[in-house]
Design an enzyme around this catalytic site. Structure first.
Site, PDB file in Angstrom:
ATOM      1  N   VAL A 148       1.293   4.677   5.360  1.00  0.00           N
ATOM      2  CA  VAL A 148       0.398   3.596   6.117  1.00  0.00           C
ATOM      3  C   VAL A 148       1.731   2.637   6.397  1.00  0.00           C
ATOM      4  O   VAL A 148       1.649   2.001   7.291  1.00  0.00           O
ATOM      5  CB  VAL A 148      -1.020   2.932   5.402  1.00  0.00           C
ATOM      6  N   GLY A 172       0.911  -1.128  -0.078  1.00  0.00           N
ATOM      7  CA  GLY A 172       0.059   0.186   0.049  1.00  0.00           C
ATOM      8  C   GLY A 172       0.831   1.201   0.018  1.00  0.00           C
ATOM      9  O   GLY A 172       1.745   1.298  -0.226  1.00  0.00           O
ATOM     10  N   GLU A 187       5.785  -3.583   0.944  1.00  0.00           N
ATOM     11  CA  GLU A 187       5.831  -2.995  -0.756  1.00  0.00           C
ATOM     12  C   GLU A 187       5.009  -1.764  -0.942  1.00  0.00           C
ATOM     13  O   GLU A 187       3.861  -1.867  -0.746  1.00  0.00           O
ATOM     14  CB  GLU A 187       5.527  -4.279  -1.522  1.00  0.00           C
ATOM     15  N   CYS A 222       1.356   0.075  -8.636  1.00  0.00           N
ATOM     16  CA  CYS A 222       2.503   0.715  -7.741  1.00  0.00           C
ATOM     17  C   CYS A 222       3.775   0.822  -8.921  1.00  0.00           C
ATOM     18  O   CYS A 222       4.793   1.766  -8.512  1.00  0.00           O
ATOM     19  CB  CYS A 222       2.852  -0.208  -6.669  1.00  0.00           C
TER      20      CYS A 222
END
Length: 315
Positions: free
Chosen positions: A65, A61, A83, A117
């Site tokens: 966070v 994410g 990751e 991502c």
């Protein structure tokens, strides 16, 4: 295993996966899914990480966070694999195959509306080929954008929700107010749909220069040398994926060695992931690698067991 999927996609990133695994024959109780309201997320995450039966933690994410997850895991001495985000660059050098680089860069930026991502965030092009590259790139973007978000043939569809589209629109607006130029605009923002957009003239003072876009907006930079391209590619807190386009393989390898990213692809784009290869970043893009054998090792424990030879006369 306990999966806590995103509040924005609890079915596709959790419940559906569990159903597929159950249908494949996985015994009941092996994979468990915990869903929650967004407001309850901090408490749920902390409870999961703090539980003494949790022996490993893997989070995919945002970097913001991820830092929280890493801190909580550290407090409980729980091994963690993170990751996180990326500001992934594609370097198009002066000897690159322009057609190939333009087509694959468009794919790497707009696939899944840029919500990957590994999506390319910075397209860095040598000035000697910039005009030709931009022309070809915009042709590919126009082809991707030809079907509206309601079309079954749409390549660029709605984002995860309207908040995400609004955030991307804020990045574009901030850049334009500060001097960036829009060279491709497919229309207005409509709820969760942000139209494919291409910017040039982006500078360090603009939010979009440093923040992860995570949406269907491409930024093209023009540089005067290989050295300048490498410096710009590394000028970010992130280090997940990158790519280099050049017809000289040795040159590509030399550039790849100087890029601070978890993966570098020569003459292929940043989303060129392989199921047998591990994925992981450096700097603010994460900690550790997952996938393939490296990821399997993270979720196992290595122990040392010795057996002494029996003494004579004993059993």
């Amino acid at each position: 295993m306990v999966i806590r999927p995103s509040e924005d996609a609890p079915v596709t990133s959790g419940l559906f996966l569990a159903e597929v695994l159950a249908a494949a024959g996985l015994p009941a109780g092996v994979v468990n899914v915990v869903t929650n309201d967004r407001a309850d997320a901090p408490a749920v995450i902390e409870a999961l990480i703090a539980h003494p039966r949790v022996r490993r933690c893997n989070f995919t994410g945002s970097t913001a966070v991820g830092k929280i997850v890493g801190r909580l895991a550290g407090e409980h001495i729980t091994p963690v694999l993170l990751e996180l985000g990326g500001k992934n660059p594609i370097l198009v050098l002066d000897d690159a195959d322009v057609d190939q680089a333009a087509e694959q860069s468009a794919f790497a930026r707009f696939m899944n509306s840029g919500q990957i991502c590994l999506s390319v965030d910075r397209i860095i092009v040598d000035r000697s080929i910039a005009a030709r590259f931009t022309e070809k790139f915009l042709e590919h973007v126009a082809a991707l954008a030809k079907n509206g978000p309601d079309s079954p043939d749409a390549i660029i569809g709605p984002m995860i929700h309207a908040r995400a589209a609004a955030r991307v629109a804020e990045l574009v607006s901030d850049a334009v107010v500060k001097g960036a130029q829009i060279v491709f605009d497919a229309g207005p923002v409509d709820g969760a749909f942000h139209p494919p957009t291409v910017l040039t003239g982006v500078t360090p003072g603009m939010r979009i220069h440093s923040e992860e876009i995570f949406g269907p907006v491409a930024v093209i930079y023009t540089v005067d040398s290989e050295e300048e391209a490498i410096a710009l590619a590394n000028d970010t807190e992130y280090g997940l994926s990158s790519a280099v386009y050049t017809e000289n393989g040795t040159r590509g390898l030399m550039v790849a060695r100087r890029l601070r990213h978890g993966s570098v692809h020569i003459n292929s784009h940043t989303i060129a992931d392989e199921p047998q290869a591990s994925v992981g970043g450096v700097k603010d893009s994460g900690f550790g690698h997952f996938g393939s054998d490296w990821g399997a090792e993270f979720f196992t424990e290595t122990r040392w067991v010795t057996v002494a030879a029996p003494r004579a006369g004993t059993r």
